[in-house]
Design a protein around this motif. Structure first.
Motif, PDB file in Angstrom:
ATOM      1  N   GLU A 308     -13.342  -0.251   6.081  1.00  0.00           N
ATOM      2  CA  GLU A 308     -12.111  -0.945   6.477  1.00  0.00           C
ATOM      3  C   GLU A 308     -11.770  -2.051   5.486  1.00  0.00           C
ATOM      4  OE1 GLU A 308      -8.757  -2.292   7.917  1.00  0.00           O
ATOM      5  OE2 GLU A 308      -9.705  -0.412   8.555  1.00  0.00           O
ATOM      6  N   LEU A 309     -12.787  -2.779   5.015  1.00  0.00           N
ATOM      7  CA  LEU A 309     -12.546  -3.825   4.012  1.00  0.00           C
ATOM      8  C   LEU A 309     -12.023  -3.225   2.710  1.00  0.00           C
ATOM      9  CD1 LEU A 309     -15.717  -6.039   4.609  1.00  0.00           C
ATOM     10  CD2 LEU A 309     -13.339  -6.623   5.177  1.00  0.00           C
ATOM     11  N   LEU A 310     -12.558  -2.067   2.327  1.00  0.00           N
ATOM     12  CA  LEU A 310     -12.061  -1.388   1.121  1.00  0.00           C
ATOM     13  C   LEU A 310     -10.598  -0.995   1.292  1.00  0.00           C
ATOM     14  CD1 LEU A 310     -14.910   1.064   0.028  1.00  0.00           C
ATOM     15  CD2 LEU A 310     -13.941  -0.785  -1.340  1.00  0.00           C
ATOM     16  N   GLN A 311     -10.270  -0.472   2.458  1.00  0.00           N
ATOM     17  CA  GLN A 311      -8.881  -0.073   2.703  1.00  0.00           C
ATOM     18  C   GLN A 311      -7.946  -1.280   2.688  1.00  0.00           C
ATOM     19  OE1 GLN A 311      -9.746   2.021   6.360  1.00  0.00           O
ATOM     20  NE2 GLN A 311      -9.581   4.029   5.366  1.00  0.00           N
ATOM     21  N   GLN A 312      -8.470  -2.417   3.126  1.00  0.00           N
ATOM     22  CA  GLN A 312      -7.666  -3.640   3.075  1.00  0.00           C
ATOM     23  C   GLN A 312      -7.416  -4.052   1.627  1.00  0.00           C
ATOM     24  OE1 GLN A 312      -9.135  -6.717   5.631  1.00  0.00           O
ATOM     25  NE2 GLN A 312      -7.819  -8.296   4.740  1.00  0.00           N
ATOM     26  N   VAL A 313      -8.443  -3.951   0.772  1.00  0.00           N
ATOM     27  CA  VAL A 313      -8.261  -4.231  -0.657  1.00  0.00           C
ATOM     28  C   VAL A 313      -7.224  -3.275  -1.237  1.00  0.00           C
ATOM     29  CG1 VAL A 313      -9.380  -4.180  -2.922  1.00  0.00           C
ATOM     30  CG2 VAL A 313     -10.569  -5.193  -0.970  1.00  0.00           C
ATOM     31  N   ALA A 314      -7.268  -2.010  -0.821  1.00  0.00           N
ATOM     32  CA  ALA A 314      -6.296  -1.031  -1.308  1.00  0.00           C
ATOM     33  C   ALA A 314      -4.880  -1.408  -0.907  1.00  0.00           C
ATOM     34  CB  ALA A 314      -6.654   0.354  -0.759  1.00  0.00           C
ATOM     35  N   ARG A 315      -4.702  -1.828   0.338  1.00  0.00           N
ATOM     36  CA  ARG A 315      -3.357  -2.222   0.796  1.00  0.00           C
ATOM     37  C   ARG A 315      -2.859  -3.445   0.036  1.00  0.00           C
ATOM     38  NH1 ARG A 315      -5.748  -0.702   5.820  1.00  0.00           N
ATOM     39  NH2 ARG A 315      -6.361  -2.859   6.250  1.00  0.00           N
ATOM     40  N   GLU A 316      -3.741  -4.406  -0.206  1.00  0.00           N
ATOM     41  CA  GLU A 316      -3.330  -5.624  -0.909  1.00  0.00           C
ATOM     42  C   GLU A 316      -2.992  -5.341  -2.372  1.00  0.00           C
ATOM     43  OE1 GLU A 316      -6.495  -8.380  -0.350  1.00  0.00           O
ATOM     44  OE2 GLU A 316      -6.110  -8.653   1.805  1.00  0.00           O
ATOM     45  N   SER A 317      -3.577  -4.278  -2.918  1.00  0.00           N
ATOM     46  CA  SER A 317      -3.280  -3.960  -4.321  1.00  0.00           C
ATOM     47  C   SER A 317      -1.825  -3.548  -4.520  1.00  0.00           C
ATOM     48  CB  SER A 317      -4.202  -2.838  -4.809  1.00  0.00           C
ATOM     49  OG  SER A 317      -3.860  -1.590  -4.223  1.00  0.00           O
ATOM     50  N   ALA A 318      -1.185  -3.058  -3.449  1.00  0.00           N
ATOM     51  CA  ALA A 318       0.221  -2.647  -3.563  1.00  0.00           C
ATOM     52  C   ALA A 318       1.150  -3.834  -3.770  1.00  0.00           C
ATOM     53  CB  ALA A 318       0.641  -1.874  -2.315  1.00  0.00           C
ATOM     54  N   ALA A 319       0.682  -5.045  -3.435  1.00  0.00           N
ATOM     55  CA  ALA A 319       1.521  -6.239  -3.595  1.00  0.00           C
ATOM     56  C   ALA A 319       1.579  -6.715  -5.035  1.00  0.00           C
ATOM     57  CB  ALA A 319       0.996  -7.356  -2.706  1.00  0.00           C
ATOM     58  N   VAL A 320       0.717  -6.189  -5.904  1.00  0.00           N
ATOM     59  CA  VAL A 320       0.710  -6.607  -7.309  1.00  0.00           C
ATOM     60  C   VAL A 320       1.720  -5.755  -8.077  1.00  0.00           C
ATOM     61  CG1 VAL A 320      -0.692  -6.911  -9.376  1.00  0.00           C
ATOM     62  CG2 VAL A 320      -1.719  -7.221  -7.111  1.00  0.00           C
ATOM     63  N   PRO A 321       2.706  -6.370  -8.705  1.00  0.00           N
ATOM     64  CA  PRO A 321       3.725  -5.584  -9.411  1.00  0.00           C
ATOM     65  C   PRO A 321       3.144  -4.894 -10.641  1.00  0.00           C
ATOM     66  CG  PRO A 321       4.002  -7.913  -9.882  1.00  0.00           C
ATOM     67  CD  PRO A 321       2.933  -7.815  -8.829  1.00  0.00           C
ATOM     68  N   VAL A 322       3.676  -3.730 -10.949  1.00  0.00           N
ATOM     69  CA  VAL A 322       3.248  -3.011 -12.152  1.00  0.00           C
ATOM     70  C   VAL A 322       4.315  -3.184 -13.227  1.00  0.00           C
ATOM     71  CG1 VAL A 322       1.892  -1.337 -10.883  1.00  0.00           C
ATOM     72  CG2 VAL A 322       4.298  -0.873 -11.327  1.00  0.00           C
ATOM     73  N   GLY A 323       3.905  -3.036 -14.482  1.00  0.00           N
ATOM     74  CA  GLY A 323       4.848  -3.138 -15.592  1.00  0.00           C
ATOM     75  C   GLY A 323       4.961  -4.521 -16.176  1.00  0.00           C
TER      76      GLY A 323
END
Length: 371
Positions: A308-323
């Motif tokens: 569950e903690l890993l999945q939370q890290v995965a969800r938070e990674s979407a907030a970092v903009p790419v490019g």
């Protein structure tokens, strides 16, 4: 120069101590089996000098768990066959160079005709040569052969008796690698924040030297499986050890993705760049989760909380903009790839692990980068 030599000597000594810990049970088992074989041959069979009993026990047991019962049986037969041929021949024709030639050739030929493996054939030759070059002992007839059979039987019984530690070792080795991976992540965060080029390169060097640790995990899993297959008292561990064998593949992928991340971080620090603070926070969080997974493995706990903690890290990674920058994108992609590998390690299948990584508009889920 002197300090480097001292460091290498200390590392070498540490490796030897580790090797002794790994094979300590083997050594004690061989010594005990040799003593028991001697006692049985001496007092149960009444042989005054039962040389071949402890020799057969030691040679048959060896220092490996791999296919142990089969290997011990093969070596026992080889030893007994060699001693039997040597005993019979020397009893009739005596000792000499010609006798050695004939005895060794005959023993190895018989072993080969019995469709024996290389180990059995070699032992038949070795033991027949020993018998042919030793003066006849105080035990007449087939006494030395009986000693060899006695030693082999003791070795077979000893081979089936193994401690629980080799079965726990795969988890311990895997947990050690995971803790090292977590340490790389923590050191990476510190190296970027402090612009510490020496720390960044030192961490990368440690990561590049991790192949031995990964090999230890795979070897431990293989040894454990060999024990579970051969020992009648350890069959119940087989499914767990098969899972550990599969886990070592996921662990290897996570470590490889970690190396890719570290190579990019050395570029970041060397160029005096900065990463998005959110990426560094993610990396620190990931390190903490990896340590939790290591504890789960070592204590045989269900990894639901860590997953569950890993999945939370995965969800938070979407907030970092790419490019924003190439370095941000590379490091973020590797963080996500490591999360996928670790999710699989905790029990998710490949599709579910990849699906756990959210994507931004126009972005595809990251594939692994196995370097």
């Amino acid at each position: 120069m002197a300090s480097r030599v001292g460091q290498r000597a200390a590392a070498s000594w540490s490796d030897r101590v580790t090797l002794l810990r790994r094979y300590g049970w083997h050594l004690a088992q061989c010594a005990t089996a040799a003593a028991v074989a001697w006692l049985l041959a001496r007092y149960a069979l009444g042989h005054r000098q039962p040389f071949f009993a402890p020799v057969a026990a030691i040679v048959s047991l060896g220092l490996s768990y791999q296919q142990r019962l089969q290997r011990v049986a093969e070596v026992t037969v080889g030893v007994a066959l060699g001693v039997l041929v040597g005993d019979l021949f020397v009893e009739v024709f005596g000792v000499g160079a010609i006798q050695v030639f004939v005895v060794v050739g005959l023993a190895m030929t018989l072993a080969l005709l019995l469709d024996a493996g290389p180990l059995l054939v070699t032992q038949a030759g070795v033991q027949s040569a020993i018998v042919a070059t030793l003066a006849p002992g105080p035990v007449a007839g087939l006494g030395r052969w009986l000693d060899a059979v006695c030693g082999g039987i003791v070795a077979l019984v000893a081979a089936a008796v193994v401690p629980g530690s080799p079965l726990r070792r795969p988890r311990q080795e895997a947990a050690s690698v995971l803790r090292e991976l977590a340490a790389w992540c923590h050191d990476t965060v510190r190296a970027v924040r402090e612009q510490d080029e020496e720390l960044a390169y030192a961490t990368l060097a440690r990561a590049r030297n991790s192949e031995g640790q990964l090999a230890d995990v795979q070897a431990a899993a293989y040894d454990g499986l060999s024990i579970a297959r051969s020992s009648p008292w350890r069959r119940g561990h087989r499914s767990d050890l098969l899972a550990m064998s599969a886990l070592s593949v996921m662990l290897d992928r996570a470590v490889r993705n970690g190396r890719v991340l570290l190579r990019r971080v050395t570029v970041v620090v060397r160029r005096h760049e900065q990463l998005d603070p959110r990426i560094l926070t993610l990396l620190g969080r990931l390190a903490d989760v990896i340590e939790a997974i290591a504890a789960d493995l070592e204590d045989r706990r269900d990894p639901d909380d860590s997953r569950e903690l890993l999945q939370q890290v995965a969800r938070e990674s979407a907030a970092v903009p790419v490019g924003t920058s190439l370095s941000d994108d590379v490091v973020l992609a590797q963080v996500r790839s490591m999360v996928v590998d670790l999710l699989e390690l905790t029990g998710l299948d490949a599709d579910a692990a990849r699906a756990a990584i959210p994507t931004s508009a126009g972005e595809t889920p990251p594939d692994r980068v196995d370097q």
